[in-house]
Design an enzyme around this catalytic site. Structure first.
Site, PDB file in Angstrom:
ATOM      1  N   GLU A  70       4.218   1.362  -5.455  1.00 37.03           N
ATOM      2  CA  GLU A  70       4.833   2.042  -4.313  1.00 37.03           C
ATOM      3  C   GLU A  70       5.404   0.959  -3.402  1.00 37.03           C
ATOM      4  OE1 GLU A  70       2.741   4.992  -2.093  1.00 37.03           O
ATOM      5  OE2 GLU A  70       1.950   5.956  -3.904  1.00 37.03           O
ATOM      6  N   GLY A 115       0.834  -1.195   0.000  1.00 38.43           N
ATOM      7  CA  GLY A 115       0.000   0.000   0.000  1.00 38.43           C
ATOM      8  C   GLY A 115       0.865   1.239   0.000  1.00 38.43           C
ATOM      9  N   CYS A 116       0.316   2.336   0.473  1.00 40.83           N
ATOM     10  CA  CYS A 116       1.037   3.611   0.491  1.00 40.83           C
ATOM     11  C   CYS A 116       2.363   3.453   1.235  1.00 40.83           C
ATOM     12  CB  CYS A 116       0.176   4.667   1.173  1.00 40.83           C
ATOM     13  SG  CYS A 116       1.000   6.258   1.371  1.00 40.83           S
ATOM     14  N   PHE A 117       3.448   3.848   0.583  1.00 41.93           N
ATOM     15  CA  PHE A 117       4.768   3.601   1.173  1.00 41.93           C
ATOM     16  C   PHE A 117       5.053   4.400   2.429  1.00 41.93           C
ATOM     17  CE2 PHE A 117       6.363   5.982  -2.874  1.00 41.93           C
ATOM     18  CZ  PHE A 117       5.967   7.225  -2.408  1.00 41.93           C
ATOM     19  N   TRP A 118       4.315   5.480   2.685  1.00 41.50           N
ATOM     20  CA  TRP A 118       4.580   6.286   3.878  1.00 41.50           C
ATOM     21  C   TRP A 118       4.430   5.474   5.155  1.00 41.50           C
ATOM     22  CZ3 TRP A 118       0.769  10.701   2.314  1.00 41.50           C
ATOM     23  CH2 TRP A 118       1.309  11.445   1.258  1.00 41.50           C
TER      24      TRP A 118
END
Length: 164
Positions: free
Chosen positions: A54, A10-13
């Site tokens: 990502e 999912g979102c890499f953050w």
């Protein structure tokens, strides 16, 4: 000895900040992998036309943590049964993927997936893709350590709620 692993969840953050907490992890870099264009940017991968995902590149000391332990964390922090999405993030760039560096790593990952599927922990089967390691492109600087710079507490609450 340092080793590297590239994962997409999912979102890499959020993935980045959660792996940075693991003893033995030396560096986590947000970036892109798996596409068919050189030098992708956030703007180009969001079009869905580059094929990039990502991901995070995790550099770790294999005398302090193991590939298996990192995969356990990977499968814990996201829903590996979702195809091309994680939570509100939808698109190919958010798929669950493990980029393996050797046949041994692939075999270990296959074993983890089988273990999860056999456990009945999730309603669906694991959708995590296993791909041979390819070129990793670091994301733009403003994506690096994003949660640390912009509010770590709220992102941890999201993961705690997801796992409750």
């Amino acid at each position: 000895m340092n080793a590297k692993l590239v994962l997409g969840a999912g979102c890499f953050w959020g993935v980045e900040v959660l792996f940075e907490e693991i003893p033995g992890v030396k560096k986590v870099i947000s970036g892109y992998a798996g596409g068919h264009t050189d030098n992708p940017t956030y703007e180009t991968i969001c079009t869905g036309t580059t094929g990039h995902i990502e991901v995070v590149e995790i550099e770790y000391d294999d005398s302090e943590t193991t590939y298996e332990a990192l995969l356990d964390k990977f499968f814990f922090i996201h829903d590996p049964t979702q195809f091309n999405r994680q939570g509100p993030d939808i698109g190919e760039q958010y798929k669950s993927v493990i980029f393996y560096n050797s046949e041994n790593e692939k075999t270990i990952a296959e074993g983890k997936i089988k273990q999860i599927d056999d456990s009945g922990e999730h309603q669906g089967k694991v959708a995590t893709e296993l791909r041979e390691a390819v070129k990793f492109y670091p994301a733009e600087e403003y994506h690096q350590d994003f949660i640390e710079k912009n509010g770590k507490v709220c992102y941890h609450q999201l993961y705690v709620q997801h796992k409750s």
